[in-house]
Write an enzyme that holds these catalytic residues in place. Structure first.
Site, mmCIF file in Angstrom:
data_model
loop_
_atom_site.group_PDB
_atom_site.id
_atom_site.type_symbol
_atom_site.label_atom_id
_atom_site.label_comp_id
_atom_site.label_asym_id
_atom_site.label_seq_id
_atom_site.Cartn_x
_atom_site.Cartn_y
_atom_site.Cartn_z
ATOM 1 N N LYS A 3 -16.679 12.977 -5.437
ATOM 2 C CA LYS A 3 -17.317 13.472 -6.666
ATOM 3 C C LYS A 3 -17.019 14.947 -6.943
ATOM 4 C CE LYS A 3 -20.975 10.057 -6.370
ATOM 5 N NZ LYS A 3 -20.272 9.063 -7.194
ATOM 6 N N LEU B 89 -24.918 7.255 -20.178
ATOM 7 C CA LEU B 89 -25.349 5.879 -20.449
ATOM 8 C C LEU B 89 -24.165 4.925 -20.555
ATOM 9 C CD1 LEU B 89 -27.958 6.979 -23.134
ATOM 10 C CD2 LEU B 89 -28.498 6.109 -20.848
ATOM 11 N N ARG C 161 -22.717 3.177 -23.782
ATOM 12 C CA ARG C 161 -23.577 3.568 -24.917
ATOM 13 C C ARG C 161 -23.354 5.022 -25.322
ATOM 14 N NH1 ARG C 161 -27.614 -0.267 -25.532
ATOM 15 N NH2 ARG C 161 -27.846 -1.623 -23.737
ATOM 16 N N ASP D 189 -17.902 11.573 -13.225
ATOM 17 C CA ASP D 189 -17.389 12.862 -12.742
ATOM 18 C C ASP D 189 -16.578 13.565 -13.836
ATOM 19 O OD1 ASP D 189 -18.501 12.295 -10.265
ATOM 20 O OD2 ASP D 189 -16.678 11.319 -9.547
ATOM 21 N N ALA E 74 -10.836 8.528 -19.437
ATOM 22 C CA ALA E 74 -10.696 8.310 -17.993
ATOM 23 C C ALA E 74 -10.866 6.837 -17.632
ATOM 24 C CB ALA E 74 -11.709 9.165 -17.235
ATOM 25 N N ARG F 262 -7.736 4.313 -17.454
ATOM 26 C CA ARG F 262 -6.664 4.472 -16.449
ATOM 27 C C ARG F 262 -7.200 4.262 -15.044
ATOM 28 N NH1 ARG F 262 -5.358 10.140 -19.348
ATOM 29 N NH2 ARG F 262 -4.790 9.191 -21.308
HETATM 30 O O1 RIB Z 1 -17.795 9.083 -8.488
HETATM 31 C C1 RIB Z 1 -16.674 8.394 -7.982
HETATM 32 C C2 RIB Z 1 -16.384 8.858 -6.586
HETATM 33 O O2 RIB Z 1 -17.461 8.497 -5.748
HETATM 34 C C3 RIB Z 1 -15.179 8.226 -5.949
HETATM 35 O O3 RIB Z 1 -13.991 8.942 -6.214
HETATM 36 C C4 RIB Z 1 -15.553 8.146 -4.482
HETATM 37 O O4 RIB Z 1 -14.750 8.952 -3.665
HETATM 38 C C5 RIB Z 1 -17.008 8.552 -4.418
HETATM 39 O O5 RIB Z 1 -17.179 9.863 -4.020
#
Ligand code: RIB
Length: 315
Positions: free
Chosen positions: A45, A215, A218, A246, A276, A279
């Site tokens: 993350k 969400l 949404r 992320d 994102a 892909r």
């Molecule tokens: O949020 C996705 C991420 O959660 C992934 O890349 C994995 O490594 C975990 O950390």
């Protein structure tokens, strides 16, 4: 395209190598699913959010991370450097680089298990100098005591503290008290507040100046003080939702660090996370700044705002 880099963002968090198997569906407890393709992708993350901040958001970005002394660390470092992220690496000799096991379904959903390894060794005193840092972006894949100490140090230094409270868990009041912007999904919001099915009430219950709730398909909503914002999603065909949240966090903080209004930052973050999802791979899927710009220019009015307001129970 030349990008204005006004603020400076420090991300402190996890880096994992993601081991991804694609399958018809995510296994239920006790079930074995025969999958298809297997691949590895840079993830974690903290690292994902740093890549999104730098690449999709065009912000000056540093990352504090911990890596093991092993081969799994190499693609992680390469991906971050390729995205233009400056690195403060803590090299750990007695724990391996973090890994995550991801089952990715044909509908783009996922189930993830993380073995934190080196990430678990990040300590409060590893935080680098905050000179010039305007925003500190944190998650919960590193030790909670470190996250809390980093947040308090940044708050004292005058940087805005942004916490993506993922994975879901309850938080000590001292940590929440040091947070300026809290970003959560619906499950994380419910875990923090105990409020189910009423996003407006749950956001109001949190003693944080600004709460953002993602969400999925949404869109998202936010409470800034008493002001409420809604941002419907951009319509896409999801291939891989790993790291979509992320990408949202990194793009949001990048936009805020560049002085954009909150509503504009939410729209950019939704556009980046939508791209994102089209892909494969958490970091490999992060779009460029120019790709986000093109989606924003092409899309006139994403989604229906009334439906989103009703779902969130916001007037
Ligand atoms: O949020 C996705 C991420 O959660 C992934 O890349 C994995 O490594 C975990 O950390």
């Amino acid at each position: 395209m030349t990008i204005l880099r006004r603020g400076s963002v420090l991300v402190a968090g996890s880096a994992n190598l993601d081991f991804v198997v694609r399958a018809a569906h995510v296994p239920a407890p006790g079930e074995t699913v025969l999958g298809r393709a297997f691949d590895t992708f840079p993830g974690g993350k903290g690292a994902n959010q740093a890549v999104a901040c730098a690449r999709a958001g065009g912000a000056s970005t540093r990352l504090l991370l911990a890596l093991g002394d092993d081969a799994n660390a190499l693609p992680l470092e390469a991906s971050l450097r390729d995205a233009g992220v400056d690195l403060d690496i803590v090299l750990v000799h007695d724990e391996p680089t973090g890994v995550a096991f991801v089952c990715l379904s044909d509908t783009g959903e996922n189930a993830i298990t993380v073995a934190p390894g080196a990430n678990s060794r990040l300590r409060p005193d590893h935080l680098p100098s905050l000179a010039g840092i305007t925003h500190l972006l944190l998650q919960l894949e590193t030790p909670l005591a470190s996250v809390e100490a980093w947040a308090r140090t940044a708050r004292d230094a005058g940087a805005a503290v942004v916490l993506n409270a993922a994975p879901a868990r309850t938080l000590p009041p001292n940590l929440l008290a040091a947070v300026d912007i809290l970003i959560v999904n619906e499950g994380e919001l419910a875990a923090l507040t105990g409020v189910q099915g009423d996003i407006g009430r749950a956001m109001a219950a949190l003693e944080v100046a600004c709460v953002v709730v993602t969400l999925g398909a949404r869109g998202c909503c936010a409470r800034i003080g008493t002001q409420q914002l809604l941002q419907p999603a951009f319509a896409i065909q999801a291939l891989d939702t790993t790291g979509a949240g992320d990408t949202f966090c990194g793009a949001l903080v990048a936009a805020l660090s560049r002085g954009m209004p909150f509503a504009t930052a939410l729209r950019r973050a939704c556009a980046a996370s939508a791209l994102a999802c089209t892909r494969l791979g958490a970091q490999a899927g992060v779009p460029s700044y120019d790709e986000v710009e093109r989606l924003l220019a092409a899309e006139r009015e994403p989604g229906a705002i009334d439906d989103l307001a009703a779902y969130c129970r916001l007037a």
